[in-house]
Design a protein around this motif. Sequence first.
Motif, PDB file in Angstrom:
ATOM      1  N   LEU A  26       0.839  -1.198   0.000  1.00 57.18           N
ATOM      2  CA  LEU A  26       0.000   0.000   0.000  1.00 57.18           C
ATOM      3  C   LEU A  26       0.876   1.252   0.000  1.00 57.18           C
ATOM      4  CD1 LEU A  26      -2.743  -0.866   2.641  1.00 57.18           C
ATOM      5  CD2 LEU A  26      -2.911  -1.007   0.151  1.00 57.18           C
ATOM      6  N   TYR A  27       0.386   2.258  -0.687  1.00 53.04           N
ATOM      7  CA  TYR A  27       1.047   3.559  -0.744  1.00 53.04           C
ATOM      8  C   TYR A  27       0.007   4.630  -0.483  1.00 53.04           C
ATOM      9  CZ  TYR A  27       4.670   1.024  -3.314  1.00 53.04           C
ATOM     10  OH  TYR A  27       5.638   0.127  -3.689  1.00 53.04           O
ATOM     11  N   VAL A  28       0.459   5.789  -0.017  1.00 55.00           N
ATOM     12  CA  VAL A  28      -0.410   6.955   0.089  1.00 55.00           C
ATOM     13  C   VAL A  28       0.118   7.999  -0.888  1.00 55.00           C
ATOM     14  CG1 VAL A  28       0.835   7.987   2.052  1.00 55.00           C
ATOM     15  CG2 VAL A  28      -1.548   8.612   1.625  1.00 55.00           C
ATOM     16  N   ARG A  29      -0.807   8.612  -1.604  1.00 49.76           N
ATOM     17  CA  ARG A  29      -0.474   9.676  -2.548  1.00 49.76           C
ATOM     18  C   ARG A  29      -1.316  10.890  -2.201  1.00 49.76           C
ATOM     19  NH1 ARG A  29       1.780  11.573  -7.064  1.00 49.76           N
ATOM     20  NH2 ARG A  29       0.482  12.651  -8.602  1.00 49.76           N
ATOM     21  N   TRP A  30      -0.694  12.057  -2.266  1.00 46.12           N
ATOM     22  CA  TRP A  30      -1.370  13.321  -2.014  1.00 46.12           C
ATOM     23  C   TRP A  30      -1.516  14.023  -3.359  1.00 46.12           C
ATOM     24  CZ3 TRP A  30      -2.383  14.882   3.150  1.00 46.12           C
ATOM     25  CH2 TRP A  30      -1.848  14.026   4.131  1.00 46.12           C
ATOM     26  N   SER A  31      -2.742  14.061  -3.863  1.00 50.11           N
ATOM     27  CA  SER A  31      -2.980  14.685  -5.171  1.00 50.11           C
ATOM     28  C   SER A  31      -4.456  15.024  -5.299  1.00 50.11           C
ATOM     29  CB  SER A  31      -2.553  13.734  -6.296  1.00 50.11           C
ATOM     30  OG  SER A  31      -3.483  12.678  -6.443  1.00 50.11           O
ATOM     31  N   ARG A  32      -4.852  15.388  -6.498  1.00 47.93           N
ATOM     32  CA  ARG A  32      -6.262  15.676  -6.766  1.00 47.93           C
ATOM     33  C   ARG A  32      -7.044  14.406  -7.082  1.00 47.93           C
ATOM     34  NH1 ARG A  32      -3.258  19.905  -7.914  1.00 47.93           N
ATOM     35  NH2 ARG A  32      -3.904  21.894  -7.037  1.00 47.93           N
ATOM     36  N   TRP A  74       2.871   4.123  13.440  1.00 49.12           N
ATOM     37  CA  TRP A  74       3.537   4.097  12.129  1.00 49.12           C
ATOM     38  C   TRP A  74       2.668   4.794  11.076  1.00 49.12           C
ATOM     39  CZ3 TRP A  74       8.014   3.193   9.741  1.00 49.12           C
ATOM     40  CH2 TRP A  74       7.985   3.016   8.350  1.00 49.12           C
ATOM     41  N   VAL A  75       1.404   4.417  11.024  1.00 47.72           N
ATOM     42  CA  VAL A  75       0.489   4.994  10.035  1.00 47.72           C
ATOM     43  C   VAL A  75       0.333   6.493  10.292  1.00 47.72           C
ATOM     44  CG1 VAL A  75      -1.881   4.949   9.164  1.00 47.72           C
ATOM     45  CG2 VAL A  75      -0.683   2.802   9.638  1.00 47.72           C
ATOM     46  N   ALA A  76       0.209   6.875  11.553  1.00 51.12           N
ATOM     47  CA  ALA A  76       0.093   8.297  11.894  1.00 51.12           C
ATOM     48  C   ALA A  76       1.317   9.068  11.416  1.00 51.12           C
ATOM     49  CB  ALA A  76      -0.080   8.463  13.406  1.00 51.12           C
ATOM     50  N   ARG A  77       2.490   8.493  11.609  1.00 50.42           N
ATOM     51  CA  ARG A  77       3.726   9.145  11.172  1.00 50.42           C
ATOM     52  C   ARG A  77       3.754   9.313   9.667  1.00 50.42           C
ATOM     53  NH1 ARG A  77       8.715   9.354   9.358  1.00 50.42           N
ATOM     54  NH2 ARG A  77      10.430  10.026  10.667  1.00 50.42           N
ATOM     55  N   ARG A  78       3.350   8.276   8.936  1.00 55.20           N
ATOM     56  CA  ARG A  78       3.380   8.339   7.471  1.00 55.20           C
ATOM     57  C   ARG A  78       2.459   9.449   6.947  1.00 55.20           C
ATOM     58  NH1 ARG A  78       7.549   7.384   5.859  1.00 55.20           N
ATOM     59  NH2 ARG A  78       6.872   6.838   3.787  1.00 55.20           N
ATOM     60  N   LEU A  79       1.347   9.682   7.626  1.00 54.31           N
ATOM     61  CA  LEU A  79       0.423  10.744   7.219  1.00 54.31           C
ATOM     62  C   LEU A  79       0.902  12.112   7.692  1.00 54.31           C
ATOM     63  CD1 LEU A  79      -2.993   9.017   7.916  1.00 54.31           C
ATOM     64  CD2 LEU A  79      -1.812   9.267   5.727  1.00 54.31           C
ATOM     65  N   HIS A  80       1.370  12.163   8.917  1.00 56.06           N
ATOM     66  CA  HIS A  80       1.803  13.431   9.515  1.00 56.06           C
ATOM     67  C   HIS A  80       2.939  14.075   8.712  1.00 56.06           C
ATOM     68  CE1 HIS A  80       2.728  16.319  12.686  1.00 56.06           C
ATOM     69  NE2 HIS A  80       3.998  15.954  12.572  1.00 56.06           N
ATOM     70  N   ASP A  81       3.857  13.258   8.234  1.00 56.94           N
ATOM     71  CA  ASP A  81       5.033  13.786   7.536  1.00 56.94           C
ATOM     72  C   ASP A  81       4.680  14.612   6.304  1.00 56.94           C
ATOM     73  OD1 ASP A  81       6.786  12.719   9.351  1.00 56.94           O
ATOM     74  OD2 ASP A  81       7.372  11.025   8.103  1.00 56.94           O
ATOM     75  N   TYR A  82       3.559  14.308   5.676  1.00 54.18           N
ATOM     76  CA  TYR A  82       3.207  14.991   4.426  1.00 54.18           C
ATOM     77  C   TYR A  82       1.898  15.767   4.516  1.00 54.18           C
ATOM     78  CZ  TYR A  82       7.083  12.385   2.621  1.00 54.18           C
ATOM     79  OH  TYR A  82       8.348  11.892   2.429  1.00 54.18           O
ATOM     80  N   ALA A  83       1.412  15.992   5.720  1.00 53.94           N
ATOM     81  CA  ALA A  83       0.140  16.687   5.910  1.00 53.94           C
ATOM     82  C   ALA A  83       0.176  18.134   5.414  1.00 53.94           C
ATOM     83  CB  ALA A  83      -0.283  16.626   7.374  1.00 53.94           C
ATOM     84  N   HIS A  84       1.356  18.665   5.150  1.00 50.48           N
ATOM     85  CA  HIS A  84       1.479  20.034   4.642  1.00 50.48           C
ATOM     86  C   HIS A  84       1.118  20.140   3.158  1.00 50.48           C
ATOM     87  CE1 HIS A  84       5.288  18.124   3.555  1.00 50.48           C
ATOM     88  NE2 HIS A  84       5.334  18.988   2.558  1.00 50.48           N
ATOM     89  N   LEU A  85       1.091  19.029   2.447  1.00 49.72           N
ATOM     90  CA  LEU A  85       0.922  19.075   0.988  1.00 49.72           C
ATOM     91  C   LEU A  85      -0.377  19.712   0.506  1.00 49.72           C
ATOM     92  CD1 LEU A  85       2.612  15.759  -0.164  1.00 49.72           C
ATOM     93  CD2 LEU A  85       3.488  18.099  -0.338  1.00 49.72           C
ATOM     94  N   PRO A  86      -1.540  19.464   1.132  1.00 48.31           N
ATOM     95  CA  PRO A  86      -2.744  20.139   0.635  1.00 48.31           C
ATOM     96  C   PRO A  86      -2.619  21.665   0.656  1.00 48.31           C
ATOM     97  CG  PRO A  86      -3.367  18.333   2.041  1.00 48.31           C
ATOM     98  CD  PRO A  86      -1.868  18.476   2.159  1.00 48.31           C
ATOM     99  N   HIS A  87      -1.949  22.201   1.673  1.00 43.36           N
ATOM    100  CA  HIS A  87      -1.774  23.652   1.758  1.00 43.36           C
ATOM    101  C   HIS A  87      -0.753  24.139   0.734  1.00 43.36           C
ATOM    102  CE1 HIS A  87      -4.129  23.378   5.383  1.00 43.36           C
ATOM    103  NE2 HIS A  87      -3.300  22.466   5.835  1.00 43.36           N
ATOM    104  N   LYS A  89       0.213  22.467  -2.186  1.00 47.73           N
ATOM    105  CA  LYS A  89      -0.110  22.121  -3.573  1.00 47.73           C
ATOM    106  C   LYS A  89      -1.432  22.719  -4.048  1.00 47.73           C
ATOM    107  CE  LYS A  89       3.317  19.133  -4.290  1.00 47.73           C
ATOM    108  NZ  LYS A  89       4.299  19.277  -5.320  1.00 47.73           N
ATOM    109  N   GLY A  90      -2.256  23.212  -3.134  1.00 48.00           N
ATOM    110  CA  GLY A  90      -3.469  23.905  -3.534  1.00 48.00           C
ATOM    111  C   GLY A  90      -4.754  23.129  -3.357  1.00 48.00           C
ATOM    112  N   PRO A  91      -5.861  23.770  -3.727  1.00 54.95           N
ATOM    113  CA  PRO A  91      -7.191  23.191  -3.527  1.00 54.95           C
ATOM    114  C   PRO A  91      -7.357  21.834  -4.218  1.00 54.95           C
ATOM    115  CG  PRO A  91      -7.340  25.479  -4.245  1.00 54.95           C
ATOM    116  CD  PRO A  91      -5.907  25.080  -4.369  1.00 54.95           C
ATOM    117  N   GLY A  92      -8.076  20.964  -3.539  1.00 49.67           N
ATOM    118  CA  GLY A  92      -8.389  19.660  -4.121  1.00 49.67           C
ATOM    119  C   GLY A  92      -7.367  18.583  -3.852  1.00 49.67           C
ATOM    120  N   VAL A  93      -6.213  18.930  -3.298  1.00 47.25           N
ATOM    121  CA  VAL A  93      -5.188  17.930  -3.001  1.00 47.25           C
ATOM    122  C   VAL A  93      -5.553  17.255  -1.683  1.00 47.25           C
ATOM    123  CG1 VAL A  93      -2.765  17.573  -2.392  1.00 47.25           C
ATOM    124  CG2 VAL A  93      -3.368  19.076  -4.290  1.00 47.25           C
ATOM    125  N   ARG A  94      -5.626  15.925  -1.743  1.00 50.14           N
ATOM    126  CA  ARG A  94      -5.962  15.141  -0.556  1.00 50.14           C
ATOM    127  C   ARG A  94      -5.324  13.764  -0.664  1.00 50.14           C
ATOM    128  NH1 ARG A  94     -12.225  13.831  -2.220  1.00 50.14           N
ATOM    129  NH2 ARG A  94     -12.176  12.286  -0.593  1.00 50.14           N
TER     130      ARG A  94
END
Length: 149
Positions: A26-32, A74-87, A89-94
């Motif tokens: 599994l991977y997490v991607r931050w995008s539209r 572990w999962v919390a860390r993986r999300l926390h590290d990149y939580a800045h991306l929606p701000h 990269k702009g609207p719609g990024v999740r």
Amino acid sequence: MSATDDLPVVRTLAELTDLVEGSEGLYVRWSRGPAIDLPDVSSMDDLTGVRMPGLSANPLGLEPWWEDRPVRLWVARRLHDYAHLPHEKGPGVRPWVLTGKEAARGPDNEPLVTDVRPKCWIDDQVIEEAQEEVARQEHPWGPLRRSGR
């Protein structure tokens, strides 16, 4: 699953933790989202503008060095590290979860994933729970993008 935004939504950190514990690759991607990303499965290096062969994503799978520490953290860390991306990269990024094949590595050593299969969206509440989980640690850490650089 198709490249639509019509994906299930993970609504709690516990639900995402269960998914990570019960799956591999599994991977997490931050995008539209998949509808935007899947027609052209490539990412662009923000610094140079070079197109890369796959979607930039971060692995959710546990690393052996994590040993017997909580999967939830572990999962919390993986999300926390990149939580800045929606701000940034702009609207719609999740965030959304996917599976696929690691084709290469990007300039930040992140996996570039092809043969992408979308699994689910990650609700904003999960990100909030992840940040709360990190804040509860004895020595909490900041996001990967730190001010003052």
